[in-house]
Scaffold this motif. Structure first.
Motif, short mmCIF file in Angstrom:
data_model
loop_
_atom_site.label_atom_id
_atom_site.label_comp_id
_atom_site.label_asym_id
_atom_site.label_seq_id
_atom_site.Cartn_x
_atom_site.Cartn_y
_atom_site.Cartn_z
N SER A 151 -0.24 27.38 8.18
CA SER A 151 0.04 27.35 6.75
C SER A 151 0.63 28.67 6.24
O SER A 151 1.07 28.75 5.11
N GLY A 152 0.64 29.68 7.08
CA GLY A 152 1.21 30.97 6.69
C GLY A 152 1.40 31.85 7.91
O GLY A 152 0.86 31.57 8.98
N CYS A 153 2.15 32.94 7.72
CA CYS A 153 2.51 33.77 8.87
C CYS A 153 1.32 34.52 9.47
O CYS A 153 1.42 35.02 10.59
N HIS A 154 0.21 34.60 8.78
CA HIS A 154 -0.96 35.29 9.33
C HIS A 154 -2.04 34.30 9.77
O HIS A 154 -3.19 34.68 10.00
N GLU A 155 -1.66 33.03 9.92
CA GLU A 155 -2.59 31.97 10.31
C GLU A 155 -2.24 31.34 11.65
O GLU A 155 -2.77 30.30 12.01
N ASN A 156 -1.34 31.96 12.41
CA ASN A 156 -0.87 31.38 13.66
C ASN A 156 -1.97 31.21 14.70
O ASN A 156 -1.89 30.33 15.55
N VAL B 146 6.69 32.51 10.92
CA VAL B 146 7.08 33.92 10.97
C VAL B 146 7.66 34.34 9.62
O VAL B 146 8.37 33.58 8.98
N ASN B 147 7.30 35.52 9.20
CA ASN B 147 7.86 36.12 7.99
C ASN B 147 8.84 37.19 8.44
O ASN B 147 8.45 38.31 8.76
N CYS B 148 10.11 36.86 8.45
CA CYS B 148 11.14 37.79 8.94
C CYS B 148 11.20 39.08 8.14
O CYS B 148 11.68 40.10 8.64
N ALA B 149 10.69 39.08 6.93
CA ALA B 149 10.69 40.28 6.10
C ALA B 149 9.74 41.34 6.64
O ALA B 149 9.79 42.49 6.23
#
Length: 100
Positions: A22-27, A47-50
């Motif tokens: 659900s988010g880039c820190h939940e992988n 992934v959050n490319c930023a």
């Protein structure tokens, strides 16, 4: 909730599903589900490319070490892509879907 997902898959006769966090820190949640049910789940990372190098390192880790099939960029809408156009996940080739 992986148990709920598996129950729905059984009800609707779904053999495999693509699962993305659900988010880039939940992988890590996706890793846990995939390791518990590798025959039912095709894992994609978020992934959050930023996040720059952190994003790159995370991408490398999940694709190489956790055997994820691809990635979803935080700004894309993976689920809106035509699944028939993008259905070919050929291992060991790794496809990454990024929608601009």
């Amino acid at each position: 909730d992986v148990d709920r997902l598996l129950k729905q898959m059984e009800i609707y006769n779904i053999e495999k599903t693509i699962l993305c966090a659900s988010g880039c820190h939940e992988n890590q949640d996706t890793v846990t589900a995939y390791k518990a049910h590798p025959d039912k789940i095709i894992p994609l990372m978020w992934v959050n490319c930023a996040e720059g190098k952190t994003a790159y390192d995370s991408l490398e880790h999940y694709l190489r070490d956790e055997h994820f099939a691809g990635a979803n960029d935080r700004n894309s809408s993976f689920m809106t892509l035509n699944p028939m156009q993008n259905a070919s996940i050929t291992l060991p080739t790794i496809r990454i879907w990024l929608k601009s």
